[in-house]
Design an enzyme around this catalytic site. Structure first.
Site, PDB file in Angstrom:
ATOM      1  N   GLY A 198       0.874  -1.215  -0.025  1.00 59.49           N
ATOM      2  CA  GLY A 198       0.201  -0.223  -0.170  1.00 59.49           C
ATOM      3  C   GLY A 198       0.766   1.195   0.015  1.00 59.49           C
ATOM      4  N   CYS A 324      16.579   0.275   1.142  1.00 56.33           N
ATOM      5  CA  CYS A 324      16.742  -0.777   2.190  1.00 56.33           C
ATOM      6  C   CYS A 324      18.349  -1.155   2.239  1.00 56.33           C
ATOM      7  CB  CYS A 324      16.054  -1.971   1.607  1.00 56.33           C
ATOM      8  SG  CYS A 324      14.497  -1.676   1.537  1.00 56.33           S
TER       9      CYS A 324
END
Length: 365
Positions: A198, A324
């Site tokens: 999302g 990341c």
């Protein structure tokens, strides 16, 4: 502040925020309840499930809500391999997958499964022929991402899906970066499982989904990921995060309506930045490409941390390849065979439908 790190996360849309509020205040019932107060909560959850399903041409029964793309990836790999270990213990992934896939594969290796990591070409593309050559009688699963989160390269998933179907191998794709950026439909894509999230589409962080094709026969070919209650058809236990689910559904529906226009807008931004920098910044190197919202570039001889800090001081947010990474050299750029100088000078610029042309010019300046 000029925010150009939308591949890491996106701002929450006003419509998505509005969708959350009733389920944080008045309509706070647990959707799993059976009394009348819970009916509105359950109806809202199923409405959101259909909104997400409609985006990818799936049925509501094929959408299972998770906490995000990382959980969906973990579930797809670990749940499939463990459920099918009597058939085989071989998994195929690519060298440029997200760490949610790479680290899940490593964990499976420690359990005794065997993993084949496929190389990519200079553009970051996985060849369908390489997938076919790697498939063995004991191959259970192939997992290849839809669009790369660092360079935007779009993989030939329909061709890879056809290979997997021909050999009777389960096919999963991490479509977190491709969702609502690269048009696809579950049925024509040929994937048995699709991970989506999302917070890449202007919904909140902490909500995502795993599409599981009806023919996958959950619990037979895919083990439940979280044990507990009966939620998500007994495949993913835990009280559903209804405020975020409702927001996810609205963001998905809005994104579907605006997808074509948003993609055209982001492609214009991307093309404008490339044109200006090619003319005004000698030595710039552009890497990969395909997804409209991701632009990877490098200034060989400069370090990406220096470039990022310089832009940050000027109020512009970009990232060093993937958000990341935590300072490590990009495994994606290394897999493409790029030189250390190009890799060390690489940054990722990424757009959303809210990014403006003035902001693109500010970056170029």
């Amino acid at each position: 502040m000029i925010y150009m790190d939308n591949a890491a996360t996106t701002r929450l849309s006003g419509r998505a925020l509005e969708a959350m509020m009733p389920y944080l205040t008045e309509q706070y019932a647990n959707p799993a309840g059976t009394y009348s107060f819970t009916h509105a909560s359950n109806a809202a959850m199923e409405k959101a499930r259909k909104q997400v399903a409609d985006v990818i041409g799936a049925t509501s029964a094929e959408i299972f809500f998770t906490s995000g793309g990382t959980e969906s990836d973990n579930w797809a790999l670990k749940g499939t391999m463990r459920a099918n270990e009597k058939k085989g213990r071989h998994l195929i992934i690519s060298a440029i997958e997200h760490h949610a896939i790479l680290h899940s594969a490593k964990a499976l290796e420690r359990e005794g499964f065997e993993v084949t990591v496929l190389p990519v070409d200079a553009d970051g593309v996985v060849a369908p022929e390489a997938v076919e050559a790697a498939i063995r009688p004991d191959t259970v699963l192939v997992s290849i991402m839809a669009a790369n989160n660092e360079i935007g390269t779009i993989e030939p998933l329909e061709a890879i899906g056809a290979v997997c179907k021909r050999h009777g191998v389960i096919f999963h794709t991490d479509a977190v970066q491709g969702f609502l950026k690269v048009p696809f439909q579950a049925k024509t894509l040929g994937a048995d499982m699709i991970s989506i999230s999302g917070h890449k589409i202007h919904a909140p962080k902490g909500i995502g989904a795993l599409y599981i094709r009806k023919g996958m026969k959950p619990a037979a070919k895919l083990l439940p990921y979280i044990m507990g209650g009966h939620q998500e058809n007994e495949m993913r236990a835990g009280t559903e995060n209804l405020p975020q689910i409702a927001a996810f559904g609205v963001a998905a529906e809005l994104g579907r309506k605006e997808q074509k226009h948003a993609a055209e807008h982001m492609e214009q931004l991307r093309a404008h930045i490339v044109e200006r920098l090619q003319q005004e910044l000698p030595g710039v190197v552009f890497i990969g490409g395909g997804a409209p919202h991701v632009l990877s570039l490098s200034l060989p001889g400069y370090r990406s941390e220096v470039l990022m800090n310089f832009l940050d001081r000027n109020g512009i947010c970009v990232s060093r390849s993937s958000a990341c990474k935590q300072g490590r050299r990009s495994h994606v750029l290394e897999a493409m065979g790029l030189s250390p100088k190009v890799i060390d000078g690489a940054i990722r610029v990424s757009f959303s439908r809210y990014t403006t042309m003035d902001e693109a010019d500010a970056l170029c300046d």
